[in-house]
Design a protein around this motif. Structure first.
Motif, PDB file in Angstrom:
ATOM      1  N   GLY A 104       0.821  -1.193  -0.067  1.00 14.07           N
ATOM      2  CA  GLY A 104       0.117   0.205  -0.051  1.00 14.07           C
ATOM      3  C   GLY A 104       0.774   1.344   0.055  1.00 14.07           C
ATOM      4  N   MET A 105       2.166   1.197  -0.158  1.00 12.48           N
ATOM      5  CA  MET A 105       3.090   2.338   0.015  1.00 12.48           C
ATOM      6  C   MET A 105       3.446   2.712  -1.270  1.00 12.48           C
ATOM      7  SD  MET A 105       3.536   3.325   3.325  1.00 12.48           S
ATOM      8  CE  MET A 105       1.626   3.138   3.352  1.00 12.48           C
ATOM      9  N   PRO A 106       3.379   4.247  -1.538  1.00 17.45           N
ATOM     10  CA  PRO A 106       3.890   4.872  -2.691  1.00 17.45           C
ATOM     11  C   PRO A 106       5.469   5.173  -2.742  1.00 17.45           C
ATOM     12  CG  PRO A 106       3.149   6.657  -1.033  1.00 17.45           C
ATOM     13  CD  PRO A 106       3.108   5.274  -0.455  1.00 17.45           C
ATOM     14  N   HIS A 107       5.877   5.719  -3.868  1.00 12.05           N
ATOM     15  CA  HIS A 107       7.410   6.005  -4.042  1.00 12.05           C
ATOM     16  C   HIS A 107       7.542   6.978  -3.026  1.00 12.05           C
ATOM     17  CE1 HIS A 107      10.950   6.304  -6.411  1.00 12.05           C
ATOM     18  NE2 HIS A 107      10.913   7.665  -5.930  1.00 12.05           N
ATOM     19  N   GLY A 108       8.604   7.009  -2.538  1.00 11.61           N
ATOM     20  CA  GLY A 108       9.246   7.823  -1.321  1.00 11.61           C
ATOM     21  C   GLY A 108       8.640   7.886   0.049  1.00 11.61           C
ATOM     22  N   PHE A 109       7.763   6.904   0.316  1.00  8.57           N
ATOM     23  CA  PHE A 109       7.098   6.892   1.566  1.00  8.57           C
ATOM     24  C   PHE A 109       7.873   6.829   2.675  1.00  8.57           C
ATOM     25  CE2 PHE A 109       8.256   2.674   1.310  1.00  8.57           C
ATOM     26  CZ  PHE A 109       8.167   1.870   2.663  1.00  8.57           C
ATOM     27  N   ALA A 110       9.229   6.251   2.610  1.00  7.79           N
ATOM     28  CA  ALA A 110      10.178   6.407   3.914  1.00  7.79           C
ATOM     29  C   ALA A 110      10.316   7.485   4.426  1.00  7.79           C
ATOM     30  CB  ALA A 110      11.039   5.493   3.598  1.00  7.79           C
ATOM     31  N   LYS A 111      10.418   8.546   3.860  1.00  6.28           N
ATOM     32  CA  LYS A 111      10.428  10.026   4.415  1.00  6.28           C
ATOM     33  C   LYS A 111       9.467  10.503   5.327  1.00  6.28           C
ATOM     34  CE  LYS A 111       8.805  12.061   0.283  1.00  6.28           C
ATOM     35  NZ  LYS A 111       9.260  12.935  -0.872  1.00  6.28           N
ATOM     36  N   TYR A 112       8.376   9.766   5.389  1.00  6.73           N
ATOM     37  CA  TYR A 112       7.265  10.024   6.190  1.00  6.73           C
ATOM     38  C   TYR A 112       7.382   9.365   7.795  1.00  6.73           C
ATOM     39  CZ  TYR A 112       5.743  12.373   2.246  1.00  6.73           C
ATOM     40  OH  TYR A 112       5.553  13.183   1.020  1.00  6.73           O
ATOM     41  N   GLY A 113       8.545   9.067   8.131  1.00  3.56           N
ATOM     42  CA  GLY A 113       8.732   7.914   9.098  1.00  3.56           C
ATOM     43  C   GLY A 113       8.013   8.394  10.500  1.00  3.56           C
ATOM     44  N   ASP A 114       7.859   9.769  10.826  1.00  3.54           N
ATOM     45  CA  ASP A 114       7.272  10.023  11.775  1.00  3.54           C
ATOM     46  C   ASP A 114       5.596  10.003  11.894  1.00  3.54           C
ATOM     47  OD1 ASP A 114       9.824  10.870  12.950  1.00  3.54           O
ATOM     48  OD2 ASP A 114       9.564  12.698  12.630  1.00  3.54           O
ATOM     49  N   THR A 115       5.156   9.957  10.815  1.00  4.46           N
ATOM     50  CA  THR A 115       3.563  10.056  10.696  1.00  4.46           C
ATOM     51  C   THR A 115       2.842   8.787  10.053  1.00  4.46           C
ATOM     52  OG1 THR A 115       3.810  10.925   8.467  1.00  4.46           O
ATOM     53  CG2 THR A 115       3.688  12.416  10.064  1.00  4.46           C
ATOM     54  N   ILE A 116       3.880   7.800   9.451  1.00  8.41           N
ATOM     55  CA  ILE A 116       2.917   6.722   8.587  1.00  8.41           C
ATOM     56  C   ILE A 116       3.743   5.382   9.443  1.00  8.41           C
ATOM     57  CG2 ILE A 116       2.492   5.377   7.005  1.00  8.41           C
ATOM     58  CD1 ILE A 116       2.700   7.907   5.136  1.00  8.41           C
ATOM     59  N   ASP A 117       2.928   4.689   9.931  1.00  5.02           N
ATOM     60  CA  ASP A 117       3.638   3.212  10.636  1.00  5.02           C
ATOM     61  C   ASP A 117       4.535   2.573   9.782  1.00  5.02           C
ATOM     62  OD1 ASP A 117       2.369   3.865  13.068  1.00  5.02           O
ATOM     63  OD2 ASP A 117       0.800   2.497  12.794  1.00  5.02           O
ATOM     64  N   GLN A 118       3.862   2.532   8.379  1.00  5.18           N
ATOM     65  CA  GLN A 118       4.985   1.644   7.360  1.00  5.18           C
ATOM     66  C   GLN A 118       6.328   2.301   7.298  1.00  5.18           C
ATOM     67  OE1 GLN A 118       4.158  -1.534   6.759  1.00  5.18           O
ATOM     68  NE2 GLN A 118       2.518  -1.694   5.081  1.00  5.18           N
ATOM     69  N   SER A 119       6.073   3.654   7.192  1.00  8.59           N
ATOM     70  CA  SER A 119       7.282   4.589   7.112  1.00  8.59           C
ATOM     71  C   SER A 119       8.533   4.196   8.105  1.00  8.59           C
ATOM     72  CB  SER A 119       6.891   5.911   6.677  1.00  8.59           C
ATOM     73  OG  SER A 119       6.190   6.012   5.753  1.00  8.59           O
ATOM     74  N   LYS A 120       7.762   4.210   9.416  1.00  5.60           N
ATOM     75  CA  LYS A 120       8.558   4.022  10.442  1.00  5.60           C
ATOM     76  C   LYS A 120       9.256   2.671  10.485  1.00  5.60           C
ATOM     77  CE  LYS A 120       6.510   6.210  14.023  1.00  5.60           C
ATOM     78  NZ  LYS A 120       5.608   6.328  14.931  1.00  5.60           N
ATOM     79  N   LYS A 121       8.556   1.979  10.003  1.00  4.46           N
ATOM     80  CA  LYS A 121       9.062   0.319   9.926  1.00  4.46           C
ATOM     81  C   LYS A 121      10.167   0.341   8.988  1.00  4.46           C
ATOM     82  CE  LYS A 121       7.655  -4.452   9.322  1.00  4.46           C
ATOM     83  NZ  LYS A 121       7.114  -5.434   8.655  1.00  4.46           N
ATOM     84  N   ALA A 122       9.766   1.020   7.864  1.00  3.10           N
ATOM     85  CA  ALA A 122      11.115   1.038   6.803  1.00  3.10           C
ATOM     86  C   ALA A 122      12.255   1.727   7.192  1.00  3.10           C
ATOM     87  CB  ALA A 122      10.673   1.869   5.514  1.00  3.10           C
ATOM     88  N   VAL A 123      12.135   2.766   8.231  1.00  2.00           N
ATOM     89  CA  VAL A 123      13.146   3.405   8.822  1.00  2.00           C
ATOM     90  C   VAL A 123      13.971   2.579   9.678  1.00  2.00           C
ATOM     91  CG1 VAL A 123      14.036   5.286  10.152  1.00  2.00           C
ATOM     92  CG2 VAL A 123      12.329   5.637   8.160  1.00  2.00           C
TER      93      VAL A 123
END
Length: 136
Positions: A104-123
């Motif tokens: 469910g994640m789009p290109h560049g999603f990891a930069k939203y680590g503070d706001t999206i759980d999946q992004s936090k997990k990627a980081v």
């Protein structure tokens, strides 16, 4: 690939044109399908290309030399298939790599680590993978 959730295929074509042709065919970044006149006239390459631009097409001897790699794959990214193609090539040459796909994640999603759980997990996965690779 339509850009509904991030990077669209049209935008990727624009980046491809800027990277490979050093902006020789510069056109403004397309914002939508309606702005298609700004899209480079040539399609994305479907066959072999210069491997520094398409790492998955690098010769085996080059792929064997790359440092340990962690691929973060966004499931809704126009580059998703390219990421998995690279993972398959790395597996073929026994390279040291890890890959993790985020549904469910789009290109560049990891930069939203503070706001999206999946992004936090990627980081977090990136940090733990880096720690692991630094020990080896």
């Amino acid at each position: 690939g339509g850009g509904d959730v991030g990077l669209s295929q049209m935008q990727m074509m624009w980046f491809w044109d800027q990277f490979l042709f050093k902006g020789a065919h510069f056109r403004p970044m397309p914002e939508s399908e309606a702005n298609a006149t700004n899209v480079p006239a040539k399609p994305l390459p479907s066959g072999p290309c210069d491997w520094p631009a398409c790492v998955a097409q690098a010769p085996d001897n080059i792929l064997k030399q790359i440092p340990p790699t962690f691929l973060i794959v966004a499931a809704c990214d126009v580059l998703r298939d390219d990421s998995w193609t690279l993972a398959e090539r790395l597996l073929d040459v026994n390279a040291n790599f890890r890959v993790s796909e985020f549904p469910g994640m789009p290109h560049g999603f990891a930069k939203y680590g503070d706001t999206i759980d999946q992004s936090k997990k990627a980081v977090e996965e990136s940090a733990s993978t880096l720690r692991l690779y630094m020990k080896s």
